[in-house]
Design a protein around this motif. Structure first.
Motif, PDB file in Angstrom:
ATOM      1  N   GLU A  25       0.684  -1.164  -0.072  1.00  0.00           N
ATOM      2  CA  GLU A  25      -0.053   0.087  -0.071  1.00  0.00           C
ATOM      3  C   GLU A  25       0.938   1.196   0.104  1.00  0.00           C
ATOM      4  OE1 GLU A  25      -2.873   2.183   3.242  1.00  0.00           O
ATOM      5  OE2 GLU A  25      -3.391   0.120   2.703  1.00  0.00           O
ATOM      6  N   THR A  26       1.835   1.259   0.651  1.00  0.00           N
ATOM      7  CA  THR A  26       2.798   2.535   0.840  1.00  0.00           C
ATOM      8  C   THR A  26       3.527   2.702  -0.810  1.00  0.00           C
ATOM      9  OG1 THR A  26       2.934   2.005   3.053  1.00  0.00           O
ATOM     10  CG2 THR A  26       4.710   3.585   2.189  1.00  0.00           C
ATOM     11  N   VAL A  27       3.955   1.432  -0.967  1.00  0.00           N
ATOM     12  CA  VAL A  27       4.797   1.523  -2.137  1.00  0.00           C
ATOM     13  C   VAL A  27       4.015   2.249  -3.454  1.00  0.00           C
ATOM     14  CG1 VAL A  27       5.956   0.137  -4.130  1.00  0.00           C
ATOM     15  CG2 VAL A  27       6.479  -0.203  -1.742  1.00  0.00           C
ATOM     16  N   ARG A  28       2.717   1.583  -3.380  1.00  0.00           N
ATOM     17  CA  ARG A  28       1.869   2.284  -4.580  1.00  0.00           C
ATOM     18  C   ARG A  28       1.206   3.602  -4.217  1.00  0.00           C
ATOM     19  NH1 ARG A  28       0.765  -2.267  -7.351  1.00  0.00           N
ATOM     20  NH2 ARG A  28       1.038  -4.480  -6.595  1.00  0.00           N
ATOM     21  N   ALA A  29       0.960   4.260  -2.921  1.00  0.00           N
ATOM     22  CA  ALA A  29       0.719   5.410  -2.869  1.00  0.00           C
ATOM     23  C   ALA A  29       1.829   6.285  -3.100  1.00  0.00           C
ATOM     24  CB  ALA A  29       0.555   5.639  -1.315  1.00  0.00           C
ATOM     25  N   LEU A  30       3.340   5.896  -3.054  1.00  0.00           N
ATOM     26  CA  LEU A  30       4.036   6.851  -3.643  1.00  0.00           C
ATOM     27  C   LEU A  30       4.052   6.719  -5.060  1.00  0.00           C
ATOM     28  CD1 LEU A  30       6.420   8.507  -3.264  1.00  0.00           C
ATOM     29  CD2 LEU A  30       8.082   6.715  -2.612  1.00  0.00           C
ATOM     30  N   HIS A  31       3.949   5.677  -5.529  1.00  0.00           N
ATOM     31  CA  HIS A  31       4.289   5.565  -7.125  1.00  0.00           C
ATOM     32  C   HIS A  31       3.059   6.385  -7.685  1.00  0.00           C
ATOM     33  CE1 HIS A  31       3.072   3.862 -10.903  1.00  0.00           C
ATOM     34  NE2 HIS A  31       4.416   3.842 -11.301  1.00  0.00           N
ATOM     35  N   THR A  32       1.929   6.347  -6.861  1.00  0.00           N
ATOM     36  CA  THR A  32       0.645   7.342  -7.681  1.00  0.00           C
ATOM     37  C   THR A  32       1.161   8.608  -7.391  1.00  0.00           C
ATOM     38  OG1 THR A  32      -0.570   5.451  -6.811  1.00  0.00           O
ATOM     39  CG2 THR A  32      -1.593   7.682  -7.075  1.00  0.00           C
ATOM     40  N   ALA A  33       1.774   9.064  -6.353  1.00  0.00           N
ATOM     41  CA  ALA A  33       2.136  10.436  -6.282  1.00  0.00           C
ATOM     42  C   ALA A  33       3.016  10.957  -7.194  1.00  0.00           C
ATOM     43  CB  ALA A  33       2.807  10.657  -4.975  1.00  0.00           C
ATOM     44  N   LEU A  34       3.931  10.153  -7.567  1.00  0.00           N
ATOM     45  CA  LEU A  34       4.909  10.557  -8.623  1.00  0.00           C
ATOM     46  C   LEU A  34       4.339  10.414  -9.930  1.00  0.00           C
ATOM     47  CD1 LEU A  34       7.832   8.148  -7.672  1.00  0.00           C
ATOM     48  CD2 LEU A  34       7.756  10.599  -7.313  1.00  0.00           C
ATOM     49  N   ALA A  35       3.337   9.616 -10.159  1.00  0.00           N
ATOM     50  CA  ALA A  35       2.528   9.553 -11.534  1.00  0.00           C
ATOM     51  C   ALA A  35       1.898  10.715 -11.830  1.00  0.00           C
ATOM     52  CB  ALA A  35       1.613   8.234 -11.667  1.00  0.00           C
ATOM     53  N   THR A  36       1.263  11.560 -10.774  1.00  0.00           N
ATOM     54  CA  THR A  36       0.478  12.670 -10.864  1.00  0.00           C
ATOM     55  C   THR A  36       1.464  13.803 -11.293  1.00  0.00           C
ATOM     56  OG1 THR A  36       0.647  13.550  -8.580  1.00  0.00           O
ATOM     57  CG2 THR A  36      -0.793  12.028  -9.260  1.00  0.00           C
ATOM     58  N   GLN A  37       2.710  13.583 -11.139  1.00  0.00           N
ATOM     59  CA  GLN A  37       3.511  14.781 -11.522  1.00  0.00           C
ATOM     60  C   GLN A  37       4.255  14.682 -12.923  1.00  0.00           C
ATOM     61  OE1 GLN A  37       3.901  17.785  -9.912  1.00  0.00           O
ATOM     62  NE2 GLN A  37       2.304  17.138  -9.028  1.00  0.00           N
ATOM     63  N   TRP A  38       4.552  13.327 -13.117  1.00  0.00           N
ATOM     64  CA  TRP A  38       5.324  12.961 -14.259  1.00  0.00           C
ATOM     65  C   TRP A  38       5.155  11.833 -14.987  1.00  0.00           C
ATOM     66  CZ3 TRP A  38       8.063  13.687  -9.381  1.00  0.00           C
ATOM     67  CH2 TRP A  38       8.602  15.011  -9.540  1.00  0.00           C
ATOM     68  N   GLN A  65       8.575  14.956 -19.287  1.00  0.00           N
ATOM     69  CA  GLN A  65       7.011  15.047 -19.408  1.00  0.00           C
ATOM     70  C   GLN A  65       6.026  15.269 -18.245  1.00  0.00           C
ATOM     71  OE1 GLN A  65       5.455  11.808 -21.866  1.00  0.00           O
ATOM     72  NE2 GLN A  65       7.595  11.354 -22.514  1.00  0.00           N
ATOM     73  N   SER A  66       6.153  16.671 -17.772  1.00  0.00           N
ATOM     74  CA  SER A  66       5.449  16.809 -16.708  1.00  0.00           C
ATOM     75  C   SER A  66       4.063  16.781 -16.914  1.00  0.00           C
ATOM     76  CB  SER A  66       5.822  18.229 -16.276  1.00  0.00           C
ATOM     77  OG  SER A  66       5.193  18.702 -15.301  1.00  0.00           O
ATOM     78  N   LEU A  67       3.202  16.373 -16.150  1.00  0.00           N
ATOM     79  CA  LEU A  67       1.701  16.387 -16.342  1.00  0.00           C
ATOM     80  C   LEU A  67       1.024  17.414 -15.917  1.00  0.00           C
ATOM     81  CD1 LEU A  67       1.293  12.500 -15.289  1.00  0.00           C
ATOM     82  CD2 LEU A  67       1.507  13.637 -17.658  1.00  0.00           C
TER      83      LEU A  67
END
Length: 76
Positions: A25-38, A65-67
């Motif tokens: 859950e923690t790993v996926r939360a961080l990945h999701t946070a990164l994916a909202t930016q790049w 590729q900034s989102l």
């Protein structure tokens, strides 16, 4: 984890991120946070190292590729 190859960092702005955390859950939360930016690779699966605590995930980011966030949508 597999080795980082030349293609992973062949140009400025390409990044390899290895995440280690207590749980999926923690790993996926961080990945999701990164994916909202790049632009980033999807989450295929987390790994566990035998005898080691926690889980690991490798993802690849393209900082070129900034989102667009809510403030950047340019709505009128």
């Amino acid at each position: 984890m597999e080795a980082i190859t030349d293609v992973h960092v062949s140009e400025p702005g390409l990044v390899v991120v290895d995440i280690a955390a207590a749980d999926d859950e923690t790993v996926r939360a961080l990945h999701t946070a990164l994916a909202t930016q790049w632009a980033t690779t999807g989450v295929a699966r987390t790994t566990r190292d035998p005898g080691q605590p926690g889980v690991r995930l490798r993802c690849y980011l393209d900082l070129r590729q900034s989102l667009a966030g809510p403030a950047d949508t340019g709505g009128s």
